[in-house]
Design a protein around this motif. Structure first.
Motif, PDB file in Angstrom:
ATOM      1  N   VAL A 176       0.916  -1.129  -0.454  1.00 35.96           N
ATOM      2  CA  VAL A 176       0.230   0.135  -0.082  1.00 35.96           C
ATOM      3  C   VAL A 176       0.603   1.198   0.314  1.00 35.96           C
ATOM      4  N   PHE A 177       2.334   1.014   0.678  1.00 33.67           N
ATOM      5  CA  PHE A 177       2.802   2.234   0.761  1.00 33.67           C
ATOM      6  C   PHE A 177       3.515   2.942  -0.432  1.00 33.67           C
ATOM      7  N   LEU A 178       3.639   1.532  -0.868  1.00 33.58           N
ATOM      8  CA  LEU A 178       4.737   1.561  -2.498  1.00 33.58           C
ATOM      9  C   LEU A 178       4.147   2.454  -3.415  1.00 33.58           C
ATOM     10  N   ALA A 179       2.330   1.769  -3.225  1.00 30.63           N
ATOM     11  CA  ALA A 179       1.797   2.153  -4.576  1.00 30.63           C
ATOM     12  C   ALA A 179       1.243   3.827  -4.164  1.00 30.63           C
ATOM     13  N   ALA A 180       1.246   3.898  -3.053  1.00 27.78           N
ATOM     14  CA  ALA A 180       1.012   5.656  -2.809  1.00 27.78           C
ATOM     15  C   ALA A 180       2.016   6.626  -3.515  1.00 27.78           C
ATOM     16  N   VAL A 193       1.870   9.079  -6.106  1.00 26.93           N
ATOM     17  CA  VAL A 193       2.030  10.206  -5.998  1.00 26.93           C
ATOM     18  C   VAL A 193       2.942  10.325  -7.516  1.00 26.93           C
ATOM     19  N   SER A 194       4.042  10.140  -7.423  1.00 21.01           N
ATOM     20  CA  SER A 194       5.461  10.175  -8.364  1.00 21.01           C
ATOM     21  C   SER A 194       5.019  10.127  -9.577  1.00 21.01           C
ATOM     22  N   VAL A 195       3.581   9.580 -10.244  1.00 20.06           N
ATOM     23  CA  VAL A 195       3.172   9.536 -11.189  1.00 20.06           C
ATOM     24  C   VAL A 195       2.649  11.424 -11.439  1.00 20.06           C
ATOM     25  N   ARG A 196       1.751  11.026 -10.549  1.00 21.06           N
ATOM     26  CA  ARG A 196       1.632  12.743 -10.909  1.00 21.06           C
ATOM     27  C   ARG A 196       2.087  13.826 -10.528  1.00 21.06           C
ATOM     28  N   ARG A 197       3.284  13.353 -10.444  1.00 14.98           N
ATOM     29  CA  ARG A 197       4.428  14.380 -10.633  1.00 14.98           C
ATOM     30  C   ARG A 197       5.289  14.615 -11.104  1.00 14.98           C
ATOM     31  N   ASP A 198       4.725  13.337 -12.477  1.00 14.23           N
ATOM     32  CA  ASP A 198       5.867  13.272 -13.136  1.00 14.23           C
ATOM     33  C   ASP A 198       7.845  12.725 -13.747  1.00 14.23           C
ATOM     34  N   ARG A 199       7.758  12.560 -12.118  1.00 12.88           N
ATOM     35  CA  ARG A 199       9.714  12.951 -11.130  1.00 12.88           C
ATOM     36  C   ARG A 199       9.286  11.105 -10.277  1.00 12.88           C
ATOM     37  N   HIS A 200       9.882  10.293 -10.399  1.00 13.70           N
ATOM     38  CA  HIS A 200       9.814   9.537  -9.870  1.00 13.70           C
ATOM     39  C   HIS A 200      11.260   9.083  -8.406  1.00 13.70           C
ATOM     40  N   ASP A 201      11.966  10.395  -8.251  1.00 14.48           N
ATOM     41  CA  ASP A 201      13.466   9.820  -7.351  1.00 14.48           C
ATOM     42  C   ASP A 201      12.026   9.664  -5.626  1.00 14.48           C
ATOM     43  N   VAL A 221      13.350   8.884  -0.965  1.00 14.15           N
ATOM     44  CA  VAL A 221      13.057   8.790   0.284  1.00 14.15           C
ATOM     45  C   VAL A 221      12.056   8.049   1.029  1.00 14.15           C
ATOM     46  N   ALA A 222      11.665   6.498   0.465  1.00 16.37           N
ATOM     47  CA  ALA A 222      10.887   5.868   0.278  1.00 16.37           C
ATOM     48  C   ALA A 222      11.098   5.032   0.968  1.00 16.37           C
ATOM     49  N   TRP A 223      12.136   5.026   0.652  1.00 19.51           N
ATOM     50  CA  TRP A 223      13.189   3.459   1.126  1.00 19.51           C
ATOM     51  C   TRP A 223      13.212   3.327   2.591  1.00 19.51           C
ATOM     52  N   GLY A 224      13.487   4.294   3.632  1.00 23.57           N
ATOM     53  CA  GLY A 224      13.943   4.607   4.435  1.00 23.57           C
ATOM     54  C   GLY A 224      12.613   4.392   5.780  1.00 23.57           C
ATOM     55  N   ALA A 229      12.051   2.654 -21.863  1.00 20.16           N
ATOM     56  CA  ALA A 229      10.618   1.568 -21.545  1.00 20.16           C
ATOM     57  C   ALA A 229      10.544   1.682 -23.344  1.00 20.16           C
ATOM     58  N   ARG A 230       9.211   0.375 -23.387  1.00 21.14           N
ATOM     59  CA  ARG A 230       8.867  -0.275 -24.215  1.00 21.14           C
ATOM     60  C   ARG A 230       7.393   0.188 -24.286  1.00 21.14           C
ATOM     61  N   GLY A 231       6.165   0.773 -24.284  1.00 19.09           N
ATOM     62  CA  GLY A 231       5.466   1.181 -23.316  1.00 19.09           C
ATOM     63  C   GLY A 231       5.251   2.429 -22.548  1.00 19.09           C
ATOM     64  N   ASN A 232       4.422   2.175 -21.730  1.00 23.05           N
ATOM     65  CA  ASN A 232       4.084   3.166 -21.171  1.00 23.05           C
ATOM     66  C   ASN A 232       5.072   3.030 -19.592  1.00 23.05           C
ATOM     67  N   PRO A 233       5.637   4.092 -20.195  1.00 24.23           N
ATOM     68  CA  PRO A 233       7.153   4.640 -18.960  1.00 24.23           C
ATOM     69  C   PRO A 233       7.167   4.059 -17.330  1.00 24.23           C
ATOM     70  N   ASP A 234       6.103   4.778 -17.096  1.00 21.92           N
ATOM     71  CA  ASP A 234       5.811   4.698 -15.819  1.00 21.92           C
ATOM     72  C   ASP A 234       5.576   3.005 -15.021  1.00 21.92           C
TER      73      ASP A 234
END
Length: 262
Positions: free
Chosen positions: A17-21, A25-33, A37-40, A101-106
């Motif tokens: 659930v946490f990583l899905a959230a 958020v990352s898809v909405r921001r169009d930025r995945h780094d 932060v979520a690692w820790g 990526a081939r197809g959807n990059p997200d």
């Protein structure tokens, strides 16, 4: 069903659930780094979840120590990475993955980054989960595990602080940090990370199920030293820092050691 197995199943759900959230958020921001932060934070969530579920099942001092040390490590790392990324472009790793990526990059990122990170998080956190059940470790083992954790946490924190100060000085642009802890190892932050998890593993060794989680710190050390940590960082630095090859020749790659001469 044994309490430890129930705990693992619950933490699988919490991490999913946490990583899905985080992904949403990352898809909405169009930025995945944000995943860095979520690692820790993810490890801290696992520790707190286990602390709640293990109430009445395990040794209180061991439960408190495992939970608090994991949360302190995870929150510090998340804050450090968040501050480091603030105001900077997206991490080049995620830009490159999406560009290839081939197809959807997200969706491609979800498969090659989010799912593996969740799996590694669950595996590496097993000492924190199993160690909170059962009679707990004897006093000398708690002291040893705490000492190893403290060494790792100190090396990682000081190394990150030294690098941040070095990078903040415009005069150091294009130069290699080879002073302080960075004189003895090219990656004090990665070495410190590994030591933290060996310390947590020792804290879990009061029971046989906890001792059986030995693959957890081994996997974390491998990821840092041979996987996505050290090799990717050095590949980039060798291209962008003219003096890095000489630094590599004289400086230990992981464990802090005196610099080599010549």
């Amino acid at each position: 069903m044994p309490a430890q197995l129930t705990n693992v199943l619950v933490t699988v759900g919490v991490v999913a659930v946490f990583l899905a959230a985080v992904f949403a958020v990352s898809v909405r921001r169009d930025r995945h780094d944000l995943i860095d932060v979520a690692w820790g934070v993810g490890f801290a969530l696992v520790a707190v979840t286990t602390f709640v579920l293990s109430a009445g099942h395990g040794d209180a001092p061991t439960r408190v120590l495992l939970t608090s040390l994991t949360v302190v490590w995870g929150v510090r790392l998340a804050v450090h990475i968040g501050l480091r990324n603030r105001g900077r472009p997206e991490d080049r790793r995620y830009v490159e993955i999406r560009s290839r990526a081939r197809g959807n990059p997200d969706r491609h990122l979800a498969r090659v980054v989010y799912l593996p990170q969740g799996a590694v998080m669950l595996l590496v956190s097993l000492p924190v989960q199993f160690g909170q059940y059962g009679p707990g470790a004897p006093g000398w083992l708690l002291a040893l595990g705490g000492a190893v954790w403290l060494v790792g946490f100190t090396v990682e924190t000081v190394g990150d602080l030294q690098l941040r100060r070095f990078a903040a000085d415009p005069a150091n642009r294009g130069r290699v940090l080879d002073s302080g802890l960075w004189r003895y190892t090219r990656h004090p932050n990665y070495f410190g990370d590994a030591a933290v998890w060996w310390g947590l593993y020792l804290l879990a060794c009061g029971t046989w199920p906890g001792a059986a989680t030995l693959p957890a710190p081994v996997v974390m050390t491998f990821v840092l030293a041979r996987g996505t940590g050290k090799p990717l960082t050095e590949r980039h630095l060798s291209r962008s820092r003219p003096g890095y090859a000489d630094y590599v020749r004289r400086t230990s790659g992981f464990v802090p050691l005196p610099p080599r001469r010549g």
